[in-house]
Design a protein around this motif. Structure first.
Motif, PDB file in Angstrom:
ATOM      1  N   LEU A 137       0.829  -1.199   0.000  1.00  0.00           N
ATOM      2  CA  LEU A 137       0.000   0.000   0.000  1.00  0.00           C
ATOM      3  C   LEU A 137       0.864   1.249   0.000  1.00  0.00           C
ATOM      4  O   LEU A 137       1.952   1.267   0.564  1.00  0.00           O
ATOM      5  N   ASP A 138       0.339   2.297  -0.635  1.00  0.00           N
ATOM      6  CA  ASP A 138       0.988   3.595  -0.545  1.00  0.00           C
ATOM      7  C   ASP A 138       0.279   4.426   0.521  1.00  0.00           C
ATOM      8  O   ASP A 138      -0.498   3.908   1.322  1.00  0.00           O
ATOM      9  N   ASP A 139       0.529   5.748   0.528  1.00  0.00           N
ATOM     10  CA  ASP A 139      -0.025   6.594   1.585  1.00  0.00           C
ATOM     11  C   ASP A 139      -1.297   7.325   1.172  1.00  0.00           C
ATOM     12  O   ASP A 139      -1.681   8.311   1.781  1.00  0.00           O
ATOM     13  N   ARG A 140      -2.000   6.835   0.150  1.00  0.00           N
ATOM     14  CA  ARG A 140      -3.191   7.537  -0.335  1.00  0.00           C
ATOM     15  C   ARG A 140      -4.457   7.199   0.453  1.00  0.00           C
ATOM     16  O   ARG A 140      -5.488   7.798   0.254  1.00  0.00           O
ATOM     17  N   GLY A 141      -4.406   6.211   1.319  1.00  0.00           N
ATOM     18  CA  GLY A 141      -5.591   5.814   2.084  1.00  0.00           C
ATOM     19  C   GLY A 141      -6.286   4.632   1.447  1.00  0.00           C
ATOM     20  O   GLY A 141      -6.792   4.726   0.324  1.00  0.00           O
ATOM     21  N   HIS A 142      -6.317   3.524   2.173  1.00  0.00           N
ATOM     22  CA  HIS A 142      -6.885   2.278   1.644  1.00  0.00           C
ATOM     23  C   HIS A 142      -7.723   1.608   2.731  1.00  0.00           C
ATOM     24  O   HIS A 142      -7.356   0.538   3.233  1.00  0.00           O
ATOM     25  N   PRO A 143      -8.838   2.199   3.110  1.00  0.00           N
ATOM     26  CA  PRO A 143      -9.604   1.650   4.235  1.00  0.00           C
ATOM     27  C   PRO A 143     -10.243   0.307   3.915  1.00  0.00           C
ATOM     28  O   PRO A 143     -10.573   0.009   2.770  1.00  0.00           O
ATOM     29  N   PRO A 174      -7.906 -23.156   7.694  1.00  0.00           N
ATOM     30  CA  PRO A 174      -8.776 -22.275   8.485  1.00  0.00           C
ATOM     31  C   PRO A 174      -9.669 -21.356   7.671  1.00  0.00           C
ATOM     32  O   PRO A 174     -10.581 -20.740   8.221  1.00  0.00           O
ATOM     33  N   GLY A 175      -9.454 -21.225   6.372  1.00  0.00           N
ATOM     34  CA  GLY A 175     -10.321 -20.401   5.541  1.00  0.00           C
ATOM     35  C   GLY A 175      -9.721 -19.040   5.234  1.00  0.00           C
ATOM     36  O   GLY A 175      -8.521 -18.799   5.420  1.00  0.00           O
ATOM     37  N   TYR A 176     -10.587 -18.127   4.800  1.00  0.00           N
ATOM     38  CA  TYR A 176     -10.150 -16.852   4.260  1.00  0.00           C
ATOM     39  C   TYR A 176     -11.059 -15.735   4.760  1.00  0.00           C
ATOM     40  O   TYR A 176     -12.217 -15.955   5.111  1.00  0.00           O
ATOM     41  N   LEU A 177     -10.533 -14.514   4.746  1.00  0.00           N
ATOM     42  CA  LEU A 177     -11.344 -13.320   4.919  1.00  0.00           C
ATOM     43  C   LEU A 177     -11.362 -12.568   3.602  1.00  0.00           C
ATOM     44  O   LEU A 177     -10.321 -12.407   2.949  1.00  0.00           O
ATOM     45  N   ILE A 178     -12.557 -12.105   3.211  1.00  0.00           N
ATOM     46  CA  ILE A 178     -12.677 -11.217   2.055  1.00  0.00           C
ATOM     47  C   ILE A 178     -12.973  -9.831   2.579  1.00  0.00           C
ATOM     48  O   ILE A 178     -13.945  -9.628   3.317  1.00  0.00           O
ATOM     49  N   ALA A 179     -12.134  -8.873   2.214  1.00  0.00           N
ATOM     50  CA  ALA A 179     -12.288  -7.496   2.673  1.00  0.00           C
ATOM     51  C   ALA A 179     -12.635  -6.599   1.497  1.00  0.00           C
ATOM     52  O   ALA A 179     -12.099  -6.766   0.392  1.00  0.00           O
ATOM     53  N   ALA A 180     -13.520  -5.639   1.742  1.00  0.00           N
ATOM     54  CA  ALA A 180     -13.849  -4.620   0.748  1.00  0.00           C
ATOM     55  C   ALA A 180     -12.918  -3.435   0.954  1.00  0.00           C
ATOM     56  O   ALA A 180     -12.950  -2.789   2.006  1.00  0.00           O
ATOM     57  N   ALA A 181     -12.073  -3.161  -0.029  1.00  0.00           N
ATOM     58  CA  ALA A 181     -11.215  -1.978  -0.005  1.00  0.00           C
ATOM     59  C   ALA A 181     -11.935  -0.897  -0.811  1.00  0.00           C
ATOM     60  O   ALA A 181     -11.774  -0.793  -2.028  1.00  0.00           O
ATOM     61  N   ARG A 182     -12.731  -0.101  -0.133  1.00  0.00           N
ATOM     62  CA  ARG A 182     -13.674   0.802  -0.786  1.00  0.00           C
ATOM     63  C   ARG A 182     -12.998   1.805  -1.716  1.00  0.00           C
ATOM     64  O   ARG A 182     -13.423   2.002  -2.850  1.00  0.00           O
ATOM     65  N   ASN A 183     -11.951   2.451  -1.240  1.00  0.00           N
ATOM     66  CA  ASN A 183     -11.322   3.496  -2.042  1.00  0.00           C
ATOM     67  C   ASN A 183     -10.627   2.961  -3.285  1.00  0.00           C
ATOM     68  O   ASN A 183     -10.372   3.706  -4.225  1.00  0.00           O
ATOM     69  N   ASP A 184     -10.300   1.682  -3.261  1.00  0.00           N
ATOM     70  CA  ASP A 184      -9.553   1.083  -4.359  1.00  0.00           C
ATOM     71  C   ASP A 184     -10.435   0.329  -5.342  1.00  0.00           C
ATOM     72  O   ASP A 184      -9.944  -0.119  -6.376  1.00  0.00           O
TER      73      ASP A 184
END
Length: 688
Positions: free
Chosen positions: A243-249, A264-274
């Motif tokens: 990641l860079d410093d532009r913000g990746h929530p 154990p499985g996986y987590l799926i995350a939504a990276a909204r800004n990207d």
């Protein structure tokens, strides 16, 4: 197919994939609508979860007043409300708690999940509480949050079985690790919740003081909701993408089970800004898979606008996994959502902050235990089939207890060593991975489609033949599975069928002759059995007759071990390899010979040769893969792959001595039938 149905599916999928750049997935959304079929006015849908055949979401603090503190019940197929929004009330105990005042006055609810043990428990979390204050007594107890001055709250929402009532019945404040550097950022707190199969609760943070997202976790113990102290979460120790410093929530999370037993499985995350999904392997053995997304919405097909228009400001904040489907929902960002206005038909929806629902199939690449990369080291090769001039599909004989990929693509070169790339399969039938794959063949006339077979049944399980499709050499999927013929089951008490060779020959459109080779050994001759594979009917009819082979012997004083370690069909000549081994570390010895002639149209399609000779003898190798030669190596007659047990495997091209290139035999003997009991016919393909 009408527009509504079309909009449920991705309209563009760029299939090309390399380990460095993942292709963007384009999705078309449905407007989420109320009971009258009208798009919603500013619900600020934050969070999404699958519950009892429907999708649930809720509105955050900035939603329209009539949609705050409400649960939205959404039909996955249409995006339409199932009922009117369900009000969320407070129990008397919660009202009297330290957090009652805040929760009674439009709390900022973010994320939603359900307890995997108790289906009548939903869990949400609060974010912005900058307008609230704790009483002096409560502040003394709950001020040490290591984050915001007013604590993040996890809330238990108790619902009835029909989901007509919802009430917050318990609340727990969250304390973050002091070294996590979360900071006092009231509007950049927890936006994602997910629970795995072991009752670990994961919390996704938008950003910390360093501007980076983070994932924490805690354990949902039996007394979780009865205690009145802090929940002390810990770092989930998951590596982030570069990641860079532009913000990746991170703006939502969900758990995705693994098809691999014990994983154990996986987590799926939504990276909204990207406009990305991040797929975290919970073993943290590999970096997360980054899946770029593009969002579209349909228009009116009037010709005045494109059939689909791009949604450039989506603000994805809902992720839900069910089966092999992923559902996504957005929380319109009021400052930028009007930037989407292009076509008049969708302008009212964008201006009133109406959210969209998207769906997509789970991508098999997301399940890869280790992101496959080409490597010059080769695993043991237990079966092999040519894909094209320079690539071969190979299978490995891993037992069910062994994790990892079972397939791979071997690429050969004229002037350097071969390179091997593992290929994942995520849709094994009934989520049961293969056990002891020993053979493979390409289906003529069906590019990138193959049959791969297990060695046999084990105590009534396994013994399957899989019809697979190779997709862009990045992953494969199972199209159907069929039982192998059973003469003798394997068990701790006996050695049963051990099929180690398989060839396919076309009979007609969608019809194939299959020939299986049973290895023999332990004073038993190897045998051949053929079957009629009808793809359209989804069945294989196996012959009840087995033909006992008579291979040449390099040393007649030694008892034979395995007459058939693999089969290869060249024109109408069936080749076989035979192997001897002294133990798991060898020494090994193999020889290759012609075993039969094959005519798919004949009433007796497999006719054994009366006599053959050893064309190649290879001491030191256990040859379990035979395939066509590569044209990159002029003059080669055959390709071989070895399964040298603990020593791994090798790939080689075999050359015939000058003037001794193997000729096609012309006079077959009559088949020699080994007395056997009837073989069970596999009549039905089991779809994954």
């Amino acid at each position: 197919m009408n527009l509504l149905v079309k909009s449920l599916y991705c309209i563009v999928f760029i299939a090309f994939y390399t380990p460095a750049v993942n292709a963007s997935q384009a999705l078309t959304g449905l407007w989420i609508t109320d009971l009258q079929g009208q798009s919603l006015t500013d619900p600020q849908t934050s969070g999404l979860t699958w519950w009892n055949g429907e999708l649930l979401s809720l509105g955050d603090q900035s939603a329209a007043p009539d949609l705050r503190m409400k649960i939205f019940r959404i039909a996955p197929e249409t995006g339409r409300f199932i009922t009117a929004p369900i009000p969320i009330t407070l129990s008397d105990e919660v009202r009297k708690s330290c957090f009652g005042d805040y929760l009674a006055n439009s709390p900022d609810l973010e994320a939603l999940t359900w307890d995997r043990i108790d289906q009548q428990t939903l869990i949400t979390v609060t974010e912005d509480a900058s307008r609230a204050q704790l009483s002096p007594a409560c502040a003394r107890k709950f001020s040490q949050t290591n984050s915001t001055s007013y604590p993040t709250l996890l809330l238990k929402i108790s619902i009835d079985t029909a989901l007509t009532r919802a009430q917050i019945t318990a609340v727990r404040p969250v304390q973050f690790p002091a070294d996590a550097n979360v900071g006092n950022l009231p509007n950049d707190g927890i936006e994602g919740l997910a629970i795995d199969d072991h009752q670990n609760l994961y919390l996704g943070l938008e950003k910390n003081m360093a501007g980076l997202p983070a994932i924490f976790k805690t354990r949902l113990t039996p007394d979780f909701w009865t205690r009145d102290n802090f929940i002390k979460v810990i770092d989930a120790n998951l590596t982030l993408p570069d990641l860079d410093d532009r913000g990746h929530p991170i703006n939502d999370l969900d758990f995705m089970p693994s098809p691999v037993p014990g994983h154990p499985g996986y987590l799926i995350a939504a990276a909204r800004n990207d406009d990305e999904l991040w797929v975290f392997d919970l073993t943290n053995r590999v970096r997360p898979f980054v899946q770029p997304l593009q969002f579209f919405v349909g228009t009116d097909n009037s010709g005045l606008c494109p059939v689909y228009e791009r949604v450039v400001q989506t603000a994805l904040e809902g992720v839900a996994v069910h089966g092999r489907t992923l559902y996504l929902a957005n929380d319109p960002w009021k400052q930028h959502y009007p930037d989407n206005v292009q076509c008049e038909v969708n302008t009212p929806h964008f201006l009133k902050m109406a959210p969209l629902l998207f769906q997509m199939p789970l991508d098999p690449r997301w399940f890869t235990l280790s992101r496959s990369q080409a490597t010059p080291s080769l695993p043991g090769i237990s079966g092999m089939a040519q894909i094209d001039t320079d690539r071969y599909l190979v299978v490995q004989d891993k037992k069910i207890s062994n994790p990892g990929e079972r397939l791979g693509v071997l690429q050969v070169f004229a002037d350097q060593a071969p390179r091997y790339q593992p290929i994942p399969i995520s849709n094994w039938p009934e989520d049961q991975m293969s056990n002891d794959l020993e053979s493979a063949c390409a289906l003529p006339g069906r590019p990138n489609e193959f049959l791969i077979a297990e060695s046999g049944s084990w105590q009534g399980e396994f013994g399957r033949l899989f019809h697979i499709q190779l997709l862009q050499t990045s992953y494969a999927r199972v199209l159907a599975s069929y039982p192998l013929p059973v003469l003798s089951d394997n068990s701790p008490q006996q050695q049963g069928d051990q099929f180690e060779g398989l060839v396919c020959a076309q009979k007609a459109a969608n019809r194939y002759l299959l020939v299986l080779g049973e290895r023999g050994g332990e004073q038993r001759r190897g045998t051949l059995v053929h079957g009629d594979f009808d793809i359209a009917a989804g069945q294989i009819l196996w012959s009840p007759q087995r033909l006992a082979v008579l291979p040449p012997q390099p040393d007649h004083n030694e008892p034979f071990q395995r007459d058939i370690a693999d089969l290869y069909l060249e024109s109408n000549v069936l080749w076989a390899s035979s192997v001897r081994e002294a133990g798991p570390a060898g020494p090994f010895s193999s020889f290759i010979y012609q075993v039969a002639l094959v005519d798919p149209q004949a009433s007796e399609p497999v006719r054994l040769l009366a006599a053959s000779r050893i064309f190649w003898q290879l001491d030191g190798l256990k040859v379990e893969g035979l395939a066509a030669p590569s044209p990159l190596l002029p003059g080669s007659s055959l390709s071989i792959g070895s399964e040298d047990e603990k020593l791994g495997g090798v790939w080689r091209s075999l050359f015939a001595p000058a003037g001794q290139r193997p000729q096609i035999p012309v006079v077959p003997a009559h088949p020699v039938a080994e007395p056997v009991k009837p073989i069970e016919a596999a009549k039905t393909g089991v779809k994954p």
